[in-house]
Each structure stands twice: as structure tokens, then as C-alpha cells.
Motif scaffolding. Sequence first.
Motif: not given
Length: 284
Positions: A245-246, A248-252, A133, A126, A254, A239, A128
Motif C-alpha cells: 500500500q505504501k 502505490v501511495e509513493r508512486h501516486r 511518482g 492501482y 489510484e 490489501e 499510475g
Amino acid sequence: MSDFTIRNMHPSELCLALDWAQREGWNPGLHDAACFYAADPRGFFIGLEDDKPVGCISAVRYGEDFGFLGLYIVDPARRGCGYGERLAAAGMDYLAGRTMGLDGVVAQQENYRQAGFGLAHRNMRYLGLTGQGTAGAQDTHAVVPLSWVPFAEVATYDHQLFPAPHEHFLHAWISQPDSVALGAVENDELHGYGVMRTCREGYKIGPLFADDADLAERLFLALTASVPTGRPVYLDIPEVNPQAQKLVERHRMEMVFETARMYSGPPPQLPLERVFGITSFELG
């Protein structure tokens, strides 16, 4: 007819191999060569056509029973000549009798399956940009420079999350130049640690090991705190860890790259729920 030979790399040739890795888009760290070589100086092989380097592979031994294949590259102009197969055979011969792991790029995964490697899980890279974030105020009182923690304690913690001891590599990795290494300490015990190193493009965090998601978040924020806003930061996650996973999503962040973690035998039984960032695709 061309003469193709394989031999152990000299240290300077490992720098060449990492230049090839950069050409492949793998974005190695500025000081990866010295750290990698510390892991197993005999575990890096170069293929030469008429004495000209055209390919490489790493096959690093860890402990008595484990090894890892990586840095598997052949010059694009020389692919299809059988050189890759011979390099792979040399690496696997060096690791004979051990469980072998690798991180296979998508294009090679079927070849690895045919060679006897089975899929354990996918790893995802990922990307960022710092400052994008949802950081907010976090309690970071437990995060300290990793140099404050006795190395034996760091090695003991690390061995819970890696299949074999690798102290020579670990010592080099956590003390490399142009990097930040932090530990999460509570009640005088290490409960996680992370390293962020400068790469040819931006920064990579790896490893990011923590007993829980809160400590992983604290370490992530502390590691990136000194990076100027808008700079690229990479994190490679397994994965199968939903909390990673959460994060990397919190910190936007990709997803930009993926590999398949594969093993030649039964996968090591590791607590992947505590692995929020993988140290290196090349060395496992």
C-alpha cells in the motif's frame, strides 16, 4: 428452446475469451492467451448456445491439491438464462477434490459465498502514470534480467509465494514477448522478481515478489524505467500487505478496481507480506 452446451476451449477460443475480458474492463495482456493455455490446456471451458459462443470459465489445476477459477463471463445479452451457473458447475466439477480459489468481482461475491467460498482478503488494482511518482535515486545494483537466473531457482522462489508448482505457466510468463522480467539478486541468491507485460491499455506489473519493501521498490523502478513518461501502469496488490500500500501511495497510484480473494477451503498459508503485486486475477 435454445441448446446450451459446454466443452473445452480450442486455443483460438481463449483469445475470444480474452476479448470478452477486455470488454468487461479487465485489460488483459497481449500474450495472456498462450501463457494461460500453458498452465492447463484442459482447464478452459466455453459455453455455446446453438453452437454460438456465449460464455466461458477457466478452471486451472495446479499440482495435486489446488485449482483456480477465473475468466467467468457470460454475454450480457444472455445473462439470467442460467448459463453462468452451468459454466460454474462445469469448472468446479473439473476441480473437484481440490481447494479452489478465485478473485470475485464485487457483483458476484455474495453468489460465491453461497457456493461455499470464504473471503481471505481483498485485492486492489492501482493505476499510475509513469514519471509521476517520487522515485529519486535508488540503488539498483542487485536488479538483473531474470533470464540470468537459473529457471529452477526462479521456480523454487515462486513456489514460496504460490500454493502449488506451476512451472509450465511460469516459464511461459517470464519469457513472453513484449515484457520485462527482472530479478533481485544478492549474494548469488534470488530475493525477489517482477514481470511487466504490455497490455491492451498500458502495462501491468505482476508478479512483484520481494523479500522486503526496499527490494520491491528497486524492482518497481527498474521495471518501469523503460516506459515512456505518462503511460499507464497497473499493479494489483493484496490489501493485507501494508508495505505494498505504501508503494502505490509513493508512486501516486489510484485504486481503480477490486476483487475478493476467496477459497473453497482453508486459505493457503502464504507470506503475503512478500507479495507486492499479484500475477493475474484470472489464474491466481
